[in-house]
Design an enzyme around this catalytic site. Structure first.
Site, mmCIF file in Angstrom:
data_model
loop_
_atom_site.group_PDB
_atom_site.id
_atom_site.type_symbol
_atom_site.label_atom_id
_atom_site.label_comp_id
_atom_site.label_asym_id
_atom_site.label_seq_id
_atom_site.Cartn_x
_atom_site.Cartn_y
_atom_site.Cartn_z
ATOM 1 N N THR A 41 0.822 -1.191 0.201
ATOM 2 C CA THR A 41 0.247 -0.210 0.167
ATOM 3 C C THR A 41 0.538 1.840 0.133
ATOM 4 O OG1 THR A 41 -0.219 -0.267 1.819
ATOM 5 C CG2 THR A 41 -1.744 -0.727 1.079
ATOM 6 N N GLY A 42 1.818 1.528 0.005
ATOM 7 C CA GLY A 42 3.135 2.280 -0.132
ATOM 8 C C GLY A 42 3.288 3.136 -1.179
ATOM 9 N N VAL A 47 6.048 2.679 -3.388
ATOM 10 C CA VAL A 47 6.648 2.295 -4.477
ATOM 11 C C VAL A 47 6.358 0.715 -4.227
ATOM 12 C CG1 VAL A 47 8.642 0.980 -4.162
ATOM 13 C CG2 VAL A 47 8.695 3.328 -3.553
ATOM 14 N N LYS A 101 -2.801 -2.868 10.249
ATOM 15 C CA LYS A 101 -4.067 -1.653 10.081
ATOM 16 C C LYS A 101 -5.166 -1.896 8.432
ATOM 17 C CE LYS A 101 -1.289 2.799 9.189
ATOM 18 N NZ LYS A 101 -1.189 2.439 7.381
ATOM 19 N N SER A 102 -3.700 -2.690 7.926
ATOM 20 C CA SER A 102 -4.614 -2.877 6.168
ATOM 21 C C SER A 102 -4.914 -4.365 5.884
ATOM 22 C CB SER A 102 -3.448 -2.394 4.772
ATOM 23 O OG SER A 102 -2.886 -1.444 5.646
ATOM 24 N N CYS A 114 17.436 4.397 -5.777
ATOM 25 C CA CYS A 114 17.100 5.195 -6.324
ATOM 26 C C CYS A 114 17.926 5.724 -7.515
ATOM 27 C CB CYS A 114 16.049 6.300 -6.381
ATOM 28 S SG CYS A 114 15.370 6.917 -5.198
ATOM 29 N N LYS A 140 25.265 6.663 0.313
ATOM 30 C CA LYS A 140 24.926 5.549 -0.319
ATOM 31 C C LYS A 140 25.473 5.347 -2.533
ATOM 32 C CE LYS A 140 20.482 5.860 2.437
ATOM 33 N NZ LYS A 140 19.042 5.875 1.516
ATOM 34 N N ARG A 144 16.791 17.921 -2.873
ATOM 35 C CA ARG A 144 15.442 17.859 -2.582
ATOM 36 C C ARG A 144 15.159 19.383 -3.707
ATOM 37 N NH1 ARG A 144 13.786 13.018 -2.804
ATOM 38 N NH2 ARG A 144 14.619 12.736 -0.672
ATOM 39 N N HIS A 197 13.671 12.178 -10.384
ATOM 40 C CA HIS A 197 15.058 12.533 -9.530
ATOM 41 C C HIS A 197 16.107 13.110 -11.035
ATOM 42 C CE1 HIS A 197 14.132 11.205 -6.493
ATOM 43 N NE2 HIS A 197 14.770 10.089 -6.072
ATOM 44 N N ASN A 209 12.201 8.505 -9.921
ATOM 45 C CA ASN A 209 13.023 6.985 -9.156
ATOM 46 C C ASN A 209 11.728 5.929 -8.543
ATOM 47 O OD1 ASN A 209 11.276 10.034 -8.454
ATOM 48 N ND2 ASN A 209 11.742 9.155 -6.277
HETATM 49 C C1 2RA Z 1 15.216 9.831 -1.721
HETATM 50 N N1 2RA Z 1 16.746 7.926 -2.446
HETATM 51 O O1 2RA Z 1 15.063 10.284 -3.163
HETATM 52 C C2 2RA Z 1 15.844 8.530 -2.010
HETATM 53 C C3 2RA Z 1 15.056 6.778 -0.749
HETATM 54 N N2 2RA Z 1 14.130 7.156 -2.186
HETATM 55 O O2 2RA Z 1 14.554 10.402 -0.728
#
Ligand code: 2RA
Length: 329
Positions: free
Chosen positions: A9-10, A12, A37-38, A126, A205, A227, A234, A307
């Site tokens: 349900t997330g 991804v 809960k699901s 990603c 990472k 971000r 991305h 992503n």
């Molecule tokens: C992000 N790569 O974009 C990381 C985890 N999905 O927040």
């Protein structure tokens, strides 16, 4: 093929189900797994309804493959339980990625490393996936010395709460916060937590995963991950220094012929990769291909990918397809 999707349900997990459907994955039974809960709710897959089950129930059903996207702690606790039951786990969290006993796989780069003994397989981060798909053919031809990457990452990488924060800020309404600051009309040079060395975990990472996937610790990598308030995917500005010189036309030709890559590079007609165009696509898009005129044997590229798809769900499904194709599961 009995397939469990853990975290169904997330953000991804939902895309994993969509990709399995789109690619007509050869599954005979689907086992959607989510938090207590699901349990009992239903998801629709190929027009049929499937009940969401608990982790214990799913393990008891002995799936052949379990696609995990449920966070690192859940994966650390339950992936070994699925493995014990004979299931091959493909995990999207960072939990297993740097475990020396676990393969970290991008099919276009290192699927050949997989064997029937690999029962927990890690899906890379990603931002790493989209970069190494492009690095691999160029490394094979010109041998990479160093990579400098700056990323421009979609809020979808953080999750639903971040998307809601952006949309609420757009509407001028308050709501739950995924970030320490406003994200709309802003950028945050901060993804995940800060480490002792001043880098963020996301940046480290990219450094460590790249060396592991490329099986070459001689490649020097440095990253700044940022971000930005976009949805579709991305974007990455990548500077690559090679051991050997290259010809731009040959670089373009190599990339055009490489698996999983679409070259969009015609600046005379304002053609270059953008997240809006990569959204819901499975390929990695490369453009702005040009020699770095400030250095010898160095190249600049612009790399964009969805992503949630190639950066997560599609890569995991492609690993599963490879396992079936090679009869490793
Ligand atoms: C992000 N790569 O974009 C990381 C985890 N999905 O927040």
């Amino acid at each position: 093929m009995k397939v469990a999707v853990v975290g169904a349900t997330g953000l991804v997990g939902t895309v994993m189900l969509k990709v399995l459907e789109e690619r007509n994955f050869p599954l005979t039974e689907l086992i959607p797994v989510a938090s207590e809960k699901s349990v009992g709710k239903e998801i629709t897959f190929k027009g049929k309804k499937f009940p969401i089950v608990s982790m214990d129930t799913a393990i008891g059903m002995k799936p052949d493959i379990a696609l995990f996207s449920a966070g690192g702690n859940t994966s650390l606790e339950h992936a070994p339980r699925f493995k014990e039951a004979g299931t091959t786990v493909i995990d999207n969290s960072s939990a297993w990625r740097m475990d020396p006993a676990v393969k970290l796989i991008v099919p276009e780069v290192n699927a050949h490393e997989l064997s029937i003994d690999n029962k927990i397989i890690a899906n890379p981060n990603c931002s790493t996936i989209q970069m190494v798909v492009v690095l691999k053919p160029l490394h094979d031809k010109y041998k990479i010395k160093r990579v400098v990457v700056s990323t421009y990452q979609s809020v979808t990488g953080t999750g639903v709460k971040a998307v809601e924060q952006l949309m609420n800020e757009r509407k001028g309404i308050d709501g739950p916060k995924a970030y320490p600051y406003e994200i709309d009309l802003n950028v945050l040079p901060h993804i995940d937590v800060f480490m002792e060395n001043g880098y963020t975990k996301e940046e480290m990472k990219m450094v460590k995963e790249t060396n592991k996937i490329m099986s070459d610790d001689s490649i020097k990598v440095t990253a700044t991950t940022v971000r930005i308030p976009v949805m579709g995917g991305h974007s990455e500005s990548v500077n690559i220094e090679f051991e050997n010189d290259f010809d731009i036309a040959e670089v373009r030709s190599i990339l055009e012929k490489s698996p999983g890559i679409i070259v969009v590079d015609d600046v005379a007609n304002l053609k270059y990769p953008m997240p809006k165009d990569a959204h819901e696509k499975d390929e990695v898009f490369v453009g702005r291909i040009r020699r770095d005129e400030s250095a010898l044997k160095a190249l600049n590229l612009w790399i964009v990918a969805d992503n949630l798809r190639k950066g997560a769900a599609t890569n995991a499904v492609q690993i599963a397809e490879y396992l079936i194709q090679k009869e490793l599961v």
